[in-house]
Design a protein around this motif. Sequence first.
Motif, PDB file in Angstrom:
ATOM      1  N   LEU A  30       0.829  -1.199   0.000  1.00  0.00           N
ATOM      2  CA  LEU A  30       0.000   0.000   0.000  1.00  0.00           C
ATOM      3  C   LEU A  30       0.872   1.262   0.000  1.00  0.00           C
ATOM      4  CD1 LEU A  30      -2.787  -1.037   2.513  1.00  0.00           C
ATOM      5  CD2 LEU A  30      -2.911  -0.978   0.018  1.00  0.00           C
ATOM      6  N   LEU A  31       2.132   1.108   0.387  1.00  0.00           N
ATOM      7  CA  LEU A  31       3.068   2.238   0.401  1.00  0.00           C
ATOM      8  C   LEU A  31       3.795   2.330  -0.935  1.00  0.00           C
ATOM      9  CD1 LEU A  31       4.647   1.687   3.929  1.00  0.00           C
ATOM     10  CD2 LEU A  31       2.953   3.401   3.284  1.00  0.00           C
ATOM     11  N   PRO A  32       4.217   3.545  -1.311  1.00  0.00           N
ATOM     12  CA  PRO A  32       4.981   3.671  -2.566  1.00  0.00           C
ATOM     13  C   PRO A  32       6.364   3.030  -2.450  1.00  0.00           C
ATOM     14  CG  PRO A  32       4.779   5.797  -1.450  1.00  0.00           C
ATOM     15  CD  PRO A  32       3.988   4.812  -0.657  1.00  0.00           C
ATOM     16  N   GLY A  33       6.946   2.727  -3.591  1.00  0.00           N
ATOM     17  CA  GLY A  33       8.296   2.166  -3.621  1.00  0.00           C
ATOM     18  C   GLY A  33       8.289   0.667  -3.827  1.00  0.00           C
ATOM     19  N   LYS A  34       9.503   0.099  -3.847  1.00  0.00           N
ATOM     20  CA  LYS A  34       9.663  -1.337  -4.039  1.00  0.00           C
ATOM     21  C   LYS A  34       9.564  -2.050  -2.700  1.00  0.00           C
ATOM     22  CE  LYS A  34      12.422  -1.226  -8.193  1.00  0.00           C
ATOM     23  NZ  LYS A  34      13.621  -1.708  -8.857  1.00  0.00           N
ATOM     24  N   HIS A  35       8.956  -3.233  -2.757  1.00  0.00           N
ATOM     25  CA  HIS A  35       8.787  -4.040  -1.554  1.00  0.00           C
ATOM     26  C   HIS A  35       9.055  -5.496  -1.888  1.00  0.00           C
ATOM     27  CE1 HIS A  35       7.027  -0.651   0.557  1.00  0.00           C
ATOM     28  NE2 HIS A  35       6.371  -0.398  -0.551  1.00  0.00           N
ATOM     29  N   SER A  92       6.607  -3.454  -7.039  1.00  0.00           N
ATOM     30  CA  SER A  92       5.985  -2.211  -6.588  1.00  0.00           C
ATOM     31  C   SER A  92       4.531  -2.250  -7.009  1.00  0.00           C
ATOM     32  CB  SER A  92       6.705  -0.991  -7.179  1.00  0.00           C
ATOM     33  OG  SER A  92       6.674  -1.037  -8.579  1.00  0.00           O
ATOM     34  N   ARG A  93       3.761  -1.318  -6.520  1.00  0.00           N
ATOM     35  CA  ARG A  93       2.330  -1.270  -6.858  1.00  0.00           C
ATOM     36  C   ARG A  93       2.010   0.099  -7.423  1.00  0.00           C
ATOM     37  NH1 ARG A  93      -2.425  -3.532  -3.109  1.00  0.00           N
ATOM     38  NH2 ARG A  93      -4.180  -2.860  -4.364  1.00  0.00           N
ATOM     39  N   ASP A  95      -1.279   2.118  -9.663  1.00  0.00           N
ATOM     40  CA  ASP A  95      -2.579   2.139 -10.337  1.00  0.00           C
ATOM     41  C   ASP A  95      -3.312   0.800 -10.270  1.00  0.00           C
ATOM     42  OD1 ASP A  95      -2.091   4.804 -11.069  1.00  0.00           O
ATOM     43  OD2 ASP A  95      -1.085   4.183 -12.912  1.00  0.00           O
ATOM     44  N   GLY A  96      -3.299   0.175  -9.091  1.00  0.00           N
ATOM     45  CA  GLY A  96      -4.020  -1.081  -8.917  1.00  0.00           C
ATOM     46  C   GLY A  96      -3.343  -2.296  -9.520  1.00  0.00           C
ATOM     47  N   LYS A  97      -2.091  -2.141  -9.938  1.00  0.00           N
ATOM     48  CA  LYS A  97      -1.347  -3.252 -10.534  1.00  0.00           C
ATOM     49  C   LYS A  97      -0.049  -3.473  -9.754  1.00  0.00           C
ATOM     50  CE  LYS A  97      -3.307  -3.101 -15.018  1.00  0.00           C
ATOM     51  NZ  LYS A  97      -4.156  -4.232 -15.157  1.00  0.00           N
ATOM     52  N   VAL A  98       0.359  -4.722  -9.705  1.00  0.00           N
ATOM     53  CA  VAL A  98       1.663  -5.068  -9.141  1.00  0.00           C
ATOM     54  C   VAL A  98       2.637  -5.078 -10.313  1.00  0.00           C
ATOM     55  CG1 VAL A  98       3.006  -6.861  -7.995  1.00  0.00           C
ATOM     56  CG2 VAL A  98       0.660  -6.402  -7.267  1.00  0.00           C
ATOM     57  N   VAL A  99       3.683  -4.259 -10.198  1.00  0.00           N
ATOM     58  CA  VAL A  99       4.661  -4.103 -11.275  1.00  0.00           C
ATOM     59  C   VAL A  99       5.890  -4.956 -10.951  1.00  0.00           C
ATOM     60  CG1 VAL A  99       6.059  -2.460 -12.576  1.00  0.00           C
ATOM     61  CG2 VAL A  99       3.805  -1.768 -11.694  1.00  0.00           C
ATOM     62  N   ILE A 100       6.235  -5.830 -11.895  1.00  0.00           N
ATOM     63  CA  ILE A 100       7.360  -6.747 -11.722  1.00  0.00           C
ATOM     64  C   ILE A 100       8.420  -6.402 -12.761  1.00  0.00           C
ATOM     65  CG2 ILE A 100       8.049  -9.166 -11.629  1.00  0.00           C
ATOM     66  CD1 ILE A 100       5.001  -9.805 -11.313  1.00  0.00           C
ATOM     67  N   ALA A 101       9.623  -6.070 -12.313  1.00  0.00           N
ATOM     68  CA  ALA A 101      10.726  -5.715 -13.219  1.00  0.00           C
ATOM     69  C   ALA A 101      11.149  -6.930 -14.040  1.00  0.00           C
ATOM     70  CB  ALA A 101      11.911  -5.185 -12.419  1.00  0.00           C
TER      71      ALA A 101
END
Length: 152
Positions: A30-35, A92-93, A95-101
């Motif tokens: 829910l927080l910005p940045g990479k997790h 990271s998250r 716009d409602g999406k999980v972003v995977i590098a």
Amino acid sequence: MAKKRRWPWVVAVVALGAAATLLVVRDPLLLPGKHEVTVYGLNDDISTEVDEAPGLLGRVLGMCDADSYYAEQDGRKRCLVLNGPLGDIEVSRKDGKVVIAAAEVTKLRSMATQDTGSPSPTTTLVLMSGKPAALVPVTDLVEGQPAKIAAL
């Protein structure tokens, strides 16, 4: 003069702060940045679809019972049985999406081949961040390209 009692306000503020902290600790995406999230294989053979959320466990704890996790996606309510853990990746998250590098996609594809917990090949990976964060179909992972998966 009568003293004003401020204790109810103090208790309310502390309770709200504790609830907000629990929510963020429970789902850091829910927080910005990479997790960092933990990757599990979904055992499709024994995972089930349910008609209703499993009450308090499903909504607050993200669990159906002691060994399955509750997730809702596209109107489907499911109790997920997981194999693993298979490893950790950073996501990271947005716009409602999980972003995977792209580099993490390569790791995910490798993890999918290592999952031997179910009799059939792994078709879906589950990203866990305290509770299920995303269901990742292995067929949607293109080697060397980043992926955006709908968040749960």
